[in-house]
Design an enzyme around this catalytic site. Structure first.
Site, mmCIF file in Angstrom:
data_model
loop_
_atom_site.group_PDB
_atom_site.id
_atom_site.type_symbol
_atom_site.label_atom_id
_atom_site.label_comp_id
_atom_site.label_asym_id
_atom_site.label_seq_id
_atom_site.Cartn_x
_atom_site.Cartn_y
_atom_site.Cartn_z
ATOM 1 C CG ASP A 114 -2.062 0.883 1.353
ATOM 2 O OD1 ASP A 114 -1.750 2.153 1.041
ATOM 3 O OD2 ASP A 114 -3.119 0.505 1.752
ATOM 4 C CG PHE A 164 -9.719 -2.049 3.135
ATOM 5 C CD1 PHE A 164 -8.659 -1.369 3.547
ATOM 6 C CD2 PHE A 164 -10.195 -3.213 3.877
ATOM 7 C CE1 PHE A 164 -7.582 -1.986 4.673
ATOM 8 C CE2 PHE A 164 -9.540 -3.868 4.631
ATOM 9 C CZ PHE A 164 -8.209 -3.169 5.205
HETATM 10 P P1 IMP Z 1 1.900 -0.519 3.910
HETATM 11 O O1 IMP Z 1 2.754 -0.181 5.037
HETATM 12 O O2 IMP Z 1 0.818 0.762 3.969
HETATM 13 O O3 IMP Z 1 2.193 -0.650 2.586
HETATM 14 O O4 IMP Z 1 0.830 -1.470 4.724
HETATM 15 C C1 IMP Z 1 0.866 -2.675 4.088
HETATM 16 C C2 IMP Z 1 -0.031 -3.551 4.939
HETATM 17 O O5 IMP Z 1 -1.314 -2.825 5.122
HETATM 18 C C3 IMP Z 1 -0.381 -4.912 4.275
HETATM 19 O O6 IMP Z 1 0.670 -5.835 4.423
HETATM 20 C C4 IMP Z 1 -1.677 -5.112 4.846
HETATM 21 O O7 IMP Z 1 -1.693 -5.913 5.908
HETATM 22 C C5 IMP Z 1 -2.444 -3.877 5.316
HETATM 23 N N1 IMP Z 1 -3.220 -3.312 4.128
HETATM 24 C C6 IMP Z 1 -2.981 -2.273 3.200
HETATM 25 N N2 IMP Z 1 -3.988 -2.360 2.300
HETATM 26 C C7 IMP Z 1 -4.839 -3.095 2.679
HETATM 27 C C8 IMP Z 1 -6.375 -3.424 1.972
HETATM 28 O O8 IMP Z 1 -6.662 -3.105 0.947
HETATM 29 N N3 IMP Z 1 -6.996 -4.688 2.702
HETATM 30 C C9 IMP Z 1 -6.098 -5.356 3.828
HETATM 31 N N4 IMP Z 1 -4.993 -4.880 4.327
HETATM 32 C C10 IMP Z 1 -4.485 -3.774 3.778
#
Ligand code: IMP
Ligand code: MG
Length: 191
Positions: A114, A164
Site C-alpha cells: 500500500d 480496501f
Molecule cells: P503499507 O505499509 O501501507 O504498505 O501497509 C501494508 C499492509 O497494510 C499490508 O501488509 C496489509 O496488512 C495492510 N493493508 C493495506 N491495504 C490493505 C487492504 O486493502 N486490505 C487489507 N489490508 C491492507
C-alpha cells in the site's frame, strides 16, 4: 430467531456486502504464472520464501506449490503502527525469522503493498543480514497511496484500485482472511 434467519440469507462466501474483484480461478491462474517465472529466475539459487504474517499465508501456501525448485520457507511477523489509517513506517518485530538468511536468495512474500512503509522498513532490517539477494513478491499492488515510490516489486499478482480489499489472506479487522477470492467491502460500516 431473527439472527438465525439473517445468517441463513448468505454464507461468508456469498456475503452481499462483498463485490468480487478477482475470482478463485483467476487467482489460481495468476499464481501459477508467478510460480513459473520464479522457477525460471531462481534455478540453481538457494531460495528462501519469507512470508510476512499473517496476510501472506494463503498466497505463500499457493505460490510455494507453484515453484518447481528446492526451497525453504520462513516467516516474520511485524506490527506497523498506524496514524489513523496511514501507516507511520514504525515497525516492531513480533516474530523474527527462525533461521539465518546469510548467503541465501530471499524472496519476501507479501499480501499487498500500500504505502510501502512497512515493507521498506522490513527490507532495511533484512538487508543487514548478509543475504545474497533480497527480492519482493506481492500478491497485490495498490500503487495509488504509495509513499515509498522507490520500492521495487519484482513479482506482482494483480494491481488493485485504491479500495480496501479483503480475502485470500487479507483481512478487515481480523475477518475475511478465509475468502477464496479477493473482494471489495461495499459498505465498510457493515464489515
Ligand atoms: P503499507 O505499509 O501501507 O504498505 O501497509 C501494508 C499492509 O497494510 C499490508 O501488509 C496489509 O496488512 C495492510 N493493508 C493495506 N491495504 C490493505 C487492504 O486493502 N486490505 C487489507 N489490508 C491492507
Ligand atoms: Mg500485511
Amino acid at each position: 430467531m431473527a439472527a438465525e434467519s439473517t445468517r441463513m440469507d448468505h454464507t461468508e462466501f456469498t456475503n452481499p456486502n462483498l463485490e468480487v474483484l478477482f475470482s478463485a480461478e483467476e487467482i489460481a491462474d495468476r499464481v501459477k504464472e508467478m510460480g513459473a517465472r520464479i522457477s525460471r529466475d531462481y534455478e540453481g539459487k538457494d531460495l528462501v520464501l519469507v512470508g510476512v504474517l499473517k496476510g501472506s499465508c494463503v498466497f505463500l501456501a499457493d505460490l510455494m506449490r507453484a515453484i518447481d525448485l528446492p526451497l525453504s520457507i520462513d516467516f516474520m511477523s511485524v506490527s506497523s503502527y498506524k496514524d489513523g489509517t496511514t501507516s507511520t513506517g514504525d515497525v516492531e518485530i513480533i516474530k523474527d525469522l527462525s533461521n539465518p538468511i546469510r548467503d541465501k536468495d530471499v524472496l519476501v512474500v507479501e499480501d499487498i503493498i500500500d504505502t510501502g512503509l512497512t515493507l521498506s522498513r522490513l527490507l532495511d532490517i533484512l538487508g543487514s543480514r548478509g543475504a545474497r539477494s533480497i527480492t519482493l513478491a506481492s500478491f497485490l499492488d495498490k500503487p495509488e497511496p504509495r509513499i515509498k515510490t522507490e520500492l521495487r516489486i519484482e513479482y506482482t499478482g494483480f494491481v488493485v484500485p485504491n479500495h480496501f480489499v479483503v480475502g485470500y489472506g487479507l483481512d478487515a479487522a481480523g475477518r475475511y482472511r478465509n475468502l477464496p477470492f479477493i473482494g471489495i467491502v461495499k459498505d465498510p460500516s457493515m464489515a
